[in-house]
Design an enzyme around this catalytic site. Structure first.
Site, PDB file in Angstrom:
ATOM      1  N   GLU A 161       1.019  -1.444   0.478  1.00  0.00           N
ATOM      2  CA  GLU A 161       0.251  -0.059  -0.222  1.00  0.00           C
ATOM      3  C   GLU A 161       0.872   1.596   0.133  1.00  0.00           C
ATOM      4  O   GLU A 161       1.977   1.418   0.688  1.00  0.00           O
ATOM      5  CB  GLU A 161      -1.001   0.197   1.013  1.00  0.00           C
ATOM      6  CG  GLU A 161      -2.131   0.792   1.387  1.00  0.00           C
ATOM      7  CD  GLU A 161      -2.486   0.677   3.021  1.00  0.00           C
ATOM      8  OE1 GLU A 161      -2.955  -0.540   3.036  1.00  0.00           O
ATOM      9  OE2 GLU A 161      -3.611   1.951   3.166  1.00  0.00           O
ATOM     10  N   GLU A 165      -2.844  10.291   2.919  1.00  0.00           N
ATOM     11  CA  GLU A 165      -4.136  10.658   3.660  1.00  0.00           C
ATOM     12  C   GLU A 165      -4.166  11.982   4.272  1.00  0.00           C
ATOM     13  O   GLU A 165      -3.740  12.340   4.422  1.00  0.00           O
ATOM     14  CB  GLU A 165      -4.792   9.726   4.965  1.00  0.00           C
ATOM     15  CG  GLU A 165      -4.958   8.261   4.449  1.00  0.00           C
ATOM     16  CD  GLU A 165      -4.851   7.106   5.556  1.00  0.00           C
ATOM     17  OE1 GLU A 165      -5.853   6.409   5.739  1.00  0.00           O
ATOM     18  OE2 GLU A 165      -3.784   6.572   6.148  1.00  0.00           O
ATOM     19  N   TRP A 254     -14.027   9.147   4.600  1.00  0.00           N
ATOM     20  CA  TRP A 254     -14.934   7.955   5.618  1.00  0.00           C
ATOM     21  C   TRP A 254     -14.330   8.149   6.679  1.00  0.00           C
ATOM     22  O   TRP A 254     -13.761   9.056   7.069  1.00  0.00           O
ATOM     23  CB  TRP A 254     -13.750   6.373   5.362  1.00  0.00           C
ATOM     24  CG  TRP A 254     -12.168   6.440   5.985  1.00  0.00           C
ATOM     25  CD1 TRP A 254     -11.027   7.089   4.843  1.00  0.00           C
ATOM     26  CD2 TRP A 254     -11.791   5.766   7.134  1.00  0.00           C
ATOM     27  NE1 TRP A 254     -10.195   6.412   5.369  1.00  0.00           N
ATOM     28  CE2 TRP A 254     -10.274   6.236   6.635  1.00  0.00           C
ATOM     29  CE3 TRP A 254     -11.909   5.151   8.281  1.00  0.00           C
ATOM     30  CZ2 TRP A 254      -9.564   6.219   7.343  1.00  0.00           C
ATOM     31  CZ3 TRP A 254     -10.676   5.125   8.857  1.00  0.00           C
ATOM     32  CH2 TRP A 254      -9.671   4.967   8.428  1.00  0.00           C
ATOM     33  N   THR A 265      -8.475   5.447  16.871  1.00  0.00           N
ATOM     34  CA  THR A 265      -8.599   5.139  15.478  1.00  0.00           C
ATOM     35  C   THR A 265      -9.505   6.853  15.337  1.00  0.00           C
ATOM     36  O   THR A 265      -8.849   7.865  14.425  1.00  0.00           O
ATOM     37  CB  THR A 265      -9.720   4.823  15.088  1.00  0.00           C
ATOM     38  OG1 THR A 265      -8.985   3.286  14.987  1.00  0.00           O
ATOM     39  CG2 THR A 265      -9.895   5.147  13.521  1.00  0.00           C
TER      40      THR A 265
END
Ligand SMILES: *[C@@H]1O[C@H](CO)[C@@H](O)[C@H](O)[C@H]1NC(C)=O
Ligand SMILES: *[C@@H]1O[C@H](CO)[C@@H](O)[C@H](O)[C@H]1NC(C)=O
Ligand SMILES: *[C@@H]1O[C@H](CO)[C@@H](O)[C@H](O)[C@H]1NC(C)=O
Ligand SMILES: *[C@@H]1O[C@H](CO)[C@@H](O)[C@H](O)[C@H]1NC(C)=O
Ligand SMILES: *[C@@H]1O[C@H](CO)[C@@H](O)[C@H](O)[C@H]1NC(C)=O
Ligand SMILES: *[C@@H]1O[C@H](CO)[C@@H](O)[C@H](O)[C@H]1NC(C)=O
Length: 433
Positions: A161, A165, A254, A265
């Site tokens: 990956e 972000e 998201w 998170t």
């Protein structure tokens, strides 16, 4: 062929409460009937076997459908004609460049608006053509607000990956990251300060230039970060822990700061999402704006095994660069009941084809562990029902991995969630007779 599978299908239909089997690379899908491990770690057929299907976590290496090869292309957003929901995509990337999920996805003034209405799980666009080295560029205005994350990434099926972000709590920074086979390494991230007012109001061009030797993260034409393959060598395993397998371009918005997510998170995302924010009140949703996106394919490594030019396949479970072959294998499933092991399953249901031949079972309630509670399926962006009275239900979104031990996981878990962001329309389709 259909005759052959009849007993299996009848057996499966008799299971009233079907709960999707979990899978990961140390615990593969056990049933040949549901051989494909989706990006989010559940076994199934159809959409589970396409983009994101993890060959290392599936029943066998060839359970996932072969991957459509790279295509150099520029995408603009006059309409969504080249994008389909996941239940409509069977692997023909020439017919649809993107699959997407999202409740209120739209185009406006030639831009794509990725939205996230209150209590929803946002939008995911995934390109159906895999990139095996290339340069991807995207013109973006990020979303804003704590807990709201916008992403522009390359993600391979074995979880190599390369990321950009944007965390909505910090509009002067874009975070960059890379992973090799999903191995979590907190040191892989780096921040880029973006010039100008802020990333929400200003257009910037973000690029990932990925070659067999290095990755460059480029903002507005300037290289801000370089990862050299040579610097990723692991002396113990004698391997380069460098992203090196065919990856799909994905763009998403998201809710990392959703209250039900793990604290790590939420903290990373700058706090819990405010579902009564200015953007929600004024527009009805959080949003990120996407302008022109382009993909320029580079040549495959010179020593790549090549017997065709249509599909990439994993020839070996080490899943390193040298384990990829370029072949003429078809990438297209005949129905949502088909798998890489039997790509023609459901083909002879000619006329109204897959829809009338299929019946599906949503897996969201089966403990996918993604988004919390009751709204998981009802918030699904693309709940659908196909023609002919057959139901194609979707479980909707699953954000991140289904980590159960939310307490202790801390930053690594946060990173994994940041890494496996996204949206899953989980379709388990049983071919009815
Ligand atoms: C893989 O899945 C098995 C069975 O669900 C689980 O026990 C194990 O912890 C998982 N391993 C990883 C690395 O997630
Ligand atoms: C690709 O095609 C070959 C020959 O048709 C077949 O033997 C092989 O199983 C296919 N591989 C995959 C991964 O589907
Ligand atoms: C894939 O889609 C393209 C474009 O719609 C079409 O021309 C082609 O026949 C399709 N391929 C297959 C094998 O269905
Ligand atoms: C990047 O910036 C965020 C704040 O926006 C900070 O929490 C994080 O530690 C930074 N990461 C690195 C690698 O500097
Ligand atoms: C190197 O590989 C070994 C063996 O696979 C692994 O235990 C270790 O964590 C790796 N080191 C790094 C820095 O990734
Ligand atoms: C589900 O969504 C509704 C509004 O769409 C909201 O009022 C409710 O609190 C949500 N429930 C959960 C469990 O998130």
């Amino acid at each position: 062929m259909v005759r052959f599978v009849t007993p299996l299908l009848l057996a499966s239909l008799s299971v009233s409460a079907f709960a999707a089997q979990k899978c990961n690379s140390s615990s593969q899908c056990k049933e040949e009937k549901y051989p494909c491990c989706s990006q989010y770690g559940e076994c199934g057929t159809g959409a589970y076997c396409l983009g994101g299907c993890d060959p290392l976590a599936s029943f066998s290496l060839d359970s996932c459908a072969p991957m459509p090869v790279c295509e150099s292309k520029t995408y603009t957003w006059e309409n969504l004609d080249n994008a389909v929901t996941q239940d409509k995509y069977l692997g023909n990337a020439s017919a649809a460049d993107w699959t997407y999920s999202g409740k209120e996805v739209k185009t406006e003034d030639g831009n794509l608006i990725m939205t996230m209405p209150a209590n929803s799980v946002g939008t995911l666009f995934a390109n159906n053509h895999y990139v095996w080295y290339g340069k991807v560029s995207g013109k973006f205005k990020s979303s804003r607000g704590k807990g709201v994350v916008t992403a522009f990434i390359l993600l391979s099926d074995v979880k190599d990956e390369i990321d950009y972000e944007w965390v909505g709590a910090d509009l002067t920074t874009v975070q960059t990251n890379y992973y090799w086979q999903g191995v979590l390494d907190w040191h892989n991230s780096g921040n880029i300060t973006v010039d100008g007012e802020d990333t929400f109001n200003d257009w910037h061009t973000y690029e990932i230039d990925w070659t067999p030797e290095k990755v460059d993260w480029i903002v507005d034409g300037s290289v801000h970060r370089t990862l050299k393959k040579a610097d990723t060598y692991n002396e113990t395993s004698k391997q380069y822990e460098f992203p090196q397998t065919p990856a799909r371009l994905q763009m998403s918005l998201w809710p990392a700061g959703q209250a039900s997510n793990a604290q790590g998170t939420i903290d990373w995302a700058g706090g819990e999402i405010d579902w009564k924010s200015e953007d929600i009140e004024e527009s009805g949703y959080y949003y990120a704006t996407v302008g022109e996106v382009s993909v320029k394919c580079y040549d495959a490594p010179s020593d790549a095994k090549k017997t065709g030019d249509k599909a990439y396949i994993y020839a070996n479970s080490a899943a390193m660069e040298s384990d990829i072959s370029i072949t003429d294998n078809s990438t297209i499933l005949a129905s949502l009941g088909a798998t890489g092991l039997d790509m023609d399953l459901g083909a002879d249901k000619s006329s109204s084809s897959s829809s009338s031949a299929s019946n599906s079972i949503p897996t969201g309630s089966g403990g996918s562990g993604g988004m919390s509670g009751d709204n998981t399926s009802s918030d699904s962006g693309s709940g659908t029902s196909t023609a002919d009275g057959s139901e194609t239900s979707t479980s909707g979104f699953t954000q991140g991995s289904s980590t159960q031990d939310s307490g202790a996981a801390g930053q690594n878990e946060r990173v994994l969630r940041g890494s496996l962001f996204g949206v899953l329309v989980a379709l388990v389709v049983l071919v009815t007779l």
